[in-house]
Write a protein that holds these residues in place. Structure first.
Motif, mmCIF file in Angstrom:
data_model
loop_
_atom_site.group_PDB
_atom_site.id
_atom_site.type_symbol
_atom_site.label_atom_id
_atom_site.label_comp_id
_atom_site.label_asym_id
_atom_site.label_seq_id
_atom_site.Cartn_x
_atom_site.Cartn_y
_atom_site.Cartn_z
ATOM 1 N N VAL A 58 -78.695 -37.964 -95.356
ATOM 2 C CA VAL A 58 -79.395 -37.414 -94.187
ATOM 3 C C VAL A 58 -80.714 -36.838 -94.671
ATOM 4 O O VAL A 58 -80.754 -36.041 -95.616
ATOM 5 C CB VAL A 58 -78.571 -36.305 -93.497
ATOM 6 N N TYR A 59 -81.772 -37.249 -94.014
ATOM 7 C CA TYR A 59 -83.104 -36.733 -94.315
ATOM 8 C C TYR A 59 -83.675 -36.142 -93.032
ATOM 9 O O TYR A 59 -83.568 -36.759 -91.962
ATOM 10 C CB TYR A 59 -84.021 -37.843 -94.822
ATOM 11 N N GLU A 70 -85.734 -34.534 -99.823
ATOM 12 C CA GLU A 70 -84.440 -34.750 -100.471
ATOM 13 C C GLU A 70 -83.333 -34.982 -99.455
ATOM 14 O O GLU A 70 -83.414 -34.530 -98.312
ATOM 15 C CB GLU A 70 -84.085 -33.535 -101.333
ATOM 16 N N ASP A 71 -82.287 -35.656 -99.910
ATOM 17 C CA ASP A 71 -81.095 -35.879 -99.099
ATOM 18 C C ASP A 71 -80.458 -34.523 -98.809
ATOM 19 O O ASP A 71 -80.085 -33.786 -99.724
ATOM 20 C CB ASP A 71 -80.128 -36.783 -99.865
ATOM 21 N N VAL A 100 -80.886 -41.228 -91.121
ATOM 22 C CA VAL A 100 -79.548 -41.278 -91.700
ATOM 23 C C VAL A 100 -79.356 -42.639 -92.344
ATOM 24 O O VAL A 100 -79.876 -43.647 -91.861
ATOM 25 C CB VAL A 100 -78.432 -40.999 -90.667
ATOM 26 N N VAL A 101 -78.596 -42.651 -93.437
ATOM 27 C CA VAL A 101 -78.255 -43.893 -94.127
ATOM 28 C C VAL A 101 -76.735 -43.952 -94.196
ATOM 29 O O VAL A 101 -76.089 -43.046 -94.717
ATOM 30 C CB VAL A 101 -78.869 -43.960 -95.547
ATOM 31 N N TYR A 102 -76.205 -45.031 -93.634
ATOM 32 C CA TYR A 102 -74.761 -45.229 -93.611
ATOM 33 C C TYR A 102 -74.304 -45.914 -94.892
ATOM 34 O O TYR A 102 -75.101 -46.542 -95.591
ATOM 35 C CB TYR A 102 -74.366 -46.097 -92.409
ATOM 36 N N GLY A 104 -73.216 -48.683 -97.074
ATOM 37 C CA GLY A 104 -73.613 -50.073 -96.946
ATOM 38 C C GLY A 104 -75.119 -50.230 -96.796
ATOM 39 O O GLY A 104 -75.626 -51.331 -96.803
ATOM 40 N N GLY A 105 -75.830 -49.119 -96.629
ATOM 41 C CA GLY A 105 -77.283 -49.164 -96.633
ATOM 42 C C GLY A 105 -77.981 -49.281 -95.295
ATOM 43 O O GLY A 105 -79.209 -49.244 -95.234
ATOM 44 N N VAL A 106 -77.247 -49.431 -94.190
ATOM 45 C CA VAL A 106 -77.902 -49.489 -92.884
ATOM 46 C C VAL A 106 -78.466 -48.106 -92.570
ATOM 47 O O VAL A 106 -77.781 -47.096 -92.722
ATOM 48 C CB VAL A 106 -76.903 -49.927 -91.780
ATOM 49 N N ALA A 107 -79.716 -48.075 -92.148
ATOM 50 C CA ALA A 107 -80.371 -46.798 -91.859
ATOM 51 C C ALA A 107 -80.922 -46.804 -90.447
ATOM 52 O O ALA A 107 -81.209 -47.859 -89.875
ATOM 53 C CB ALA A 107 -81.503 -46.553 -92.853
ATOM 54 N N GLU A 108 -81.054 -45.625 -89.890
ATOM 55 C CA GLU A 108 -81.722 -45.474 -88.604
ATOM 56 C C GLU A 108 -82.442 -44.134 -88.561
ATOM 57 O O GLU A 108 -82.116 -43.215 -89.306
ATOM 58 C CB GLU A 108 -80.755 -45.637 -87.443
ATOM 59 N N GLU A 109 -83.429 -44.072 -87.680
ATOM 60 C CA GLU A 109 -84.282 -42.890 -87.593
ATOM 61 C C GLU A 109 -84.466 -42.459 -86.153
ATOM 62 O O GLU A 109 -84.451 -43.281 -85.247
ATOM 63 C CB GLU A 109 -85.663 -43.199 -88.179
ATOM 64 N N ARG A 110 -84.641 -41.184 -85.982
ATOM 65 C CA ARG A 110 -85.088 -40.634 -84.709
ATOM 66 C C ARG A 110 -86.279 -39.754 -85.018
ATOM 67 O O ARG A 110 -86.184 -38.857 -85.856
ATOM 68 C CB ARG A 110 -84.005 -39.836 -84.007
ATOM 69 N N LEU A 111 -87.384 -40.032 -84.346
ATOM 70 C CA LEU A 111 -88.619 -39.304 -84.604
ATOM 71 C C LEU A 111 -88.844 -38.233 -83.555
ATOM 72 O O LEU A 111 -88.437 -38.361 -82.403
ATOM 73 C CB LEU A 111 -89.807 -40.279 -84.612
ATOM 74 N N ARG A 112 -89.509 -37.170 -83.982
ATOM 75 C CA ARG A 112 -89.957 -36.081 -83.127
ATOM 76 C C ARG A 112 -88.815 -35.389 -82.373
ATOM 77 O O ARG A 112 -88.867 -35.173 -81.176
ATOM 78 C CB ARG A 112 -91.056 -36.549 -82.186
ATOM 79 N N VAL A 113 -87.779 -35.023 -83.104
ATOM 80 C CA VAL A 113 -86.665 -34.259 -82.546
ATOM 81 C C VAL A 113 -87.079 -32.794 -82.503
ATOM 82 O O VAL A 113 -87.565 -32.255 -83.496
ATOM 83 C CB VAL A 113 -85.402 -34.417 -83.434
ATOM 84 N N ASP A 114 -86.893 -32.157 -81.370
ATOM 85 C CA ASP A 114 -87.200 -30.728 -81.251
ATOM 86 C C ASP A 114 -86.012 -29.943 -81.794
ATOM 87 O O ASP A 114 -85.012 -29.756 -81.102
ATOM 88 C CB ASP A 114 -87.487 -30.354 -79.803
ATOM 89 N N ALA A 115 -86.105 -29.502 -83.029
ATOM 90 C CA ALA A 115 -84.997 -28.823 -83.705
ATOM 91 C C ALA A 115 -84.828 -27.384 -83.239
ATOM 92 O O ALA A 115 -83.931 -26.689 -83.694
ATOM 93 C CB ALA A 115 -85.205 -28.855 -85.213
ATOM 94 N N CYS A 116 -85.680 -26.940 -82.323
ATOM 95 C CA CYS A 116 -85.531 -25.600 -81.772
ATOM 96 C C CYS A 116 -84.795 -25.617 -80.440
ATOM 97 O O CYS A 116 -84.286 -24.601 -80.009
ATOM 98 C CB CYS A 116 -86.896 -24.945 -81.600
#
Length: 131
Positions: A58-59, A70-71, A100-102, A104-116
């Motif tokens: 998880v990044y 870092e992870d 996130v990287v699952y 087997g190496g498959v990865a996906e991303e979500r951009l601009r998440v409001d972490a607040c």
């Protein structure tokens, strides 16, 4: 003549006060390109793994940063299928990119998440990538 001077003086003072209050309002807005500071200084995320896949990495980095960093799980931790994990993030910025990287190496991303405010990130983020 003194009455005109007093009126001019009051008008000048009024203009100065208006300009000062407008400048203060603009200063509070800040630069629109910068991420908003976190309320109470504590952005966070909770990943919910609703997939049958193990999450190995998880990044999460501020959207303003060009590196993933870092992870956040470290070398010895994973998120099991149907599991979840909370992450505290450094204070200051609210807008984060998440990768996130699952197994087997498959990865996906979500951009601009409001972490607040949008602190729960459900996986899969893009189900079509897992097939």
């Amino acid at each position: 003549m003194p009455e005109r001077f007093m009126m001019l003086r009051r008008a000048t003072l009024s203009c100065c006060l208006i300009l000062l209050s407008a400048g203060a309002a603009l200063a509070q807005k800040g630069d629109p390109g910068q991420a908003a500071p976190a309320p109470n200084g504590s952005p966070s995320l909770r990943l919910q793994n609703a997939t049958p896949n193990i999450v190995n990495n998880v990044y999460a980095s501020p959207s303003s940063d060009s590196n993933w960093g870092e992870d956040r799980l470290g070398a010895n931790e994973v998120i099991q299928p149907r599991g979840n994990r909370a992450f505290s993030l450094p204070p200051g910025e609210c807008v984060y990119d998440v990768r996130v990287v699952y197994q087997g190496g498959v990865a996906e991303e979500r951009l601009r998440v409001d972490a607040c405010s949008d602190t729960i990130v459900a996986l899969p983020m893009a189900a079509q990538r897992l097939r």
